[in-house]
Design a protein around this motif. Structure first.
Motif, PDB file in Angstrom:
ATOM      1  N   LEU A 214       0.821  -1.211   0.000  1.00  0.00           N
ATOM      2  CA  LEU A 214       0.000   0.000   0.000  1.00  0.00           C
ATOM      3  C   LEU A 214       0.846   1.247   0.000  1.00  0.00           C
ATOM      4  N   GLY A 215       0.204   2.340  -0.331  1.00  0.00           N
ATOM      5  CA  GLY A 215       0.848   3.643  -0.306  1.00  0.00           C
ATOM      6  C   GLY A 215      -0.198   4.723  -0.153  1.00  0.00           C
ATOM      7  N   GLY A 216       0.228   5.853   0.386  1.00  0.00           N
ATOM      8  CA  GLY A 216      -0.708   6.947   0.531  1.00  0.00           C
ATOM      9  C   GLY A 216      -0.024   8.205   1.013  1.00  0.00           C
ATOM     10  N   CYS A 217      -0.698   9.313   0.868  1.00  0.00           N
ATOM     11  CA  CYS A 217      -0.161  10.610   1.244  1.00  0.00           C
ATOM     12  C   CYS A 217      -0.302  10.840   2.745  1.00  0.00           C
ATOM     13  N   VAL A 218       0.688  11.504   3.302  1.00  0.00           N
ATOM     14  CA  VAL A 218       0.655  11.913   4.704  1.00  0.00           C
ATOM     15  C   VAL A 218      -0.198  13.172   4.787  1.00  0.00           C
ATOM     16  N   GLN A 219      -1.215  13.133   5.624  1.00  0.00           N
ATOM     17  CA  GLN A 219      -2.126  14.268   5.740  1.00  0.00           C
ATOM     18  C   GLN A 219      -1.565  15.325   6.678  1.00  0.00           C
ATOM     19  N   ALA A 220      -2.063  16.537   6.541  1.00  0.00           N
ATOM     20  CA  ALA A 220      -1.606  17.651   7.372  1.00  0.00           C
ATOM     21  C   ALA A 220      -1.685  17.277   8.846  1.00  0.00           C
ATOM     22  N   GLY A 221      -0.604  17.551   9.564  1.00  0.00           N
ATOM     23  CA  GLY A 221      -0.549  17.282  10.995  1.00  0.00           C
ATOM     24  C   GLY A 221      -0.071  15.885  11.355  1.00  0.00           C
ATOM     25  N   GLU A 222       0.030  15.000  10.378  1.00  0.00           N
ATOM     26  CA  GLU A 222       0.462  13.634  10.643  1.00  0.00           C
ATOM     27  C   GLU A 222       1.984  13.510  10.506  1.00  0.00           C
ATOM     28  N   THR A 223       2.527  12.531  11.218  1.00  0.00           N
ATOM     29  CA  THR A 223       3.903  12.106  10.974  1.00  0.00           C
ATOM     30  C   THR A 223       3.855  10.959   9.980  1.00  0.00           C
ATOM     31  N   SER A 224       4.998  10.572   9.495  1.00  0.00           N
ATOM     32  CA  SER A 224       5.091   9.431   8.589  1.00  0.00           C
ATOM     33  C   SER A 224       4.532   8.162   9.258  1.00  0.00           C
TER      34      SER A 224
ATOM     35  N   VAL B  17       2.371   7.873  11.774  1.00  0.00           N
ATOM     36  CA  VAL B  17       0.914   7.980  11.968  1.00  0.00           C
ATOM     37  C   VAL B  17       0.201   7.708  10.647  1.00  0.00           C
ATOM     38  N   ALA B  18       0.725   8.254   9.555  1.00  0.00           N
ATOM     39  CA  ALA B  18       0.114   8.022   8.244  1.00  0.00           C
ATOM     40  C   ALA B  18       0.223   6.553   7.844  1.00  0.00           C
TER      41      ALA B  18
ATOM     42  N   ASP C 288       1.528  -1.681  15.011  1.00  0.00           N
ATOM     43  CA  ASP C 288       2.109  -0.644  15.856  1.00  0.00           C
ATOM     44  C   ASP C 288       3.401  -0.129  15.217  1.00  0.00           C
ATOM     45  N   PHE C 289       3.393   1.100  14.779  1.00  0.00           N
ATOM     46  CA  PHE C 289       4.557   1.703  14.141  1.00  0.00           C
ATOM     47  C   PHE C 289       5.409   2.513  15.123  1.00  0.00           C
TER      48      PHE C 289
END
Length: 171
Positions: free
Chosen positions: A64-74, A76-77, A91-92
């Protein structure tokens, strides 16, 4: 409406955002995460993008892949994307991106996870994915050749498989 934080070329937050679909202003970058799940047999869990996706509909892709949203860390995304797209909890908090690849106007963090799971039990909560399966490197390279996989360089896919169990570039 999804917002993405903007960074400078040194990956420092600029305190600015853009809306999904907008181009990054000159001299700014955005952050993307990718996750590659491998099993003990050395296969990668790959996903088939939903037919309704604007880019690469029905194509196979890495886990999978996706964009990191505003306010998120890598991290968390990565957690959010894995949960949203495949219904998998991981758990990251003690993970670090395995590698970061720079692209025009962005940074692409890759996380590698080893996990045993039954592909038939994977759920698709947000309808971005329509199927998953375990695949060998050779199977993925064949899908690329047949134009049924996102257009990664074959050498990049081979590198993912080669590096999956090792950090760094030295033995």
């Amino acid at each position: 409406m999804e917002l993405f934080d903007l960074y400078d070329e040194d990956r420092q937050l600029l305190g600015k955002t853009i809306v999904r679909g907008d181009k990054c202003p000159e001299d700014t970058c955005r952050l993307v995460v990718h996750i590659c799940i491998f099993n003990k047999k050395g296969e990668m869990l790959i996903q088939q993008r939903h037919s309704s996706k604007k880019s690469w509909p029905n194509a196979w892709d890495i886990t999978l892949g996706g964009c990191v949203q505003a306010g998120e860390t890598s991290k968390v995304a990565a957690y959010r994307e894995l949960s949203e797209e495949l219904g998998i909890e991981h758990d990251f908090s003690n993970e670090r991106a395995f590698m970061t690849i720079n692209f025009d106007n962005g940074f692409d963090d890759f996380y590698f996870i080893e996990k045993e799971l039954d592909a038939s039990s994977v759920k698709f909560p947000d309808q971005e994915v329509q199927a998953v399966k375990w695949a060998t490197e050779e199977e993925i390279l064949k899908l690329i050749q047949e134009k049924n996989f996102i257009g990664y360089y074959p050498s990049f896919i081979s590198a993912l498989f080669e590096m999956r169990a090792r950090r760094g570039v030295h033995k």
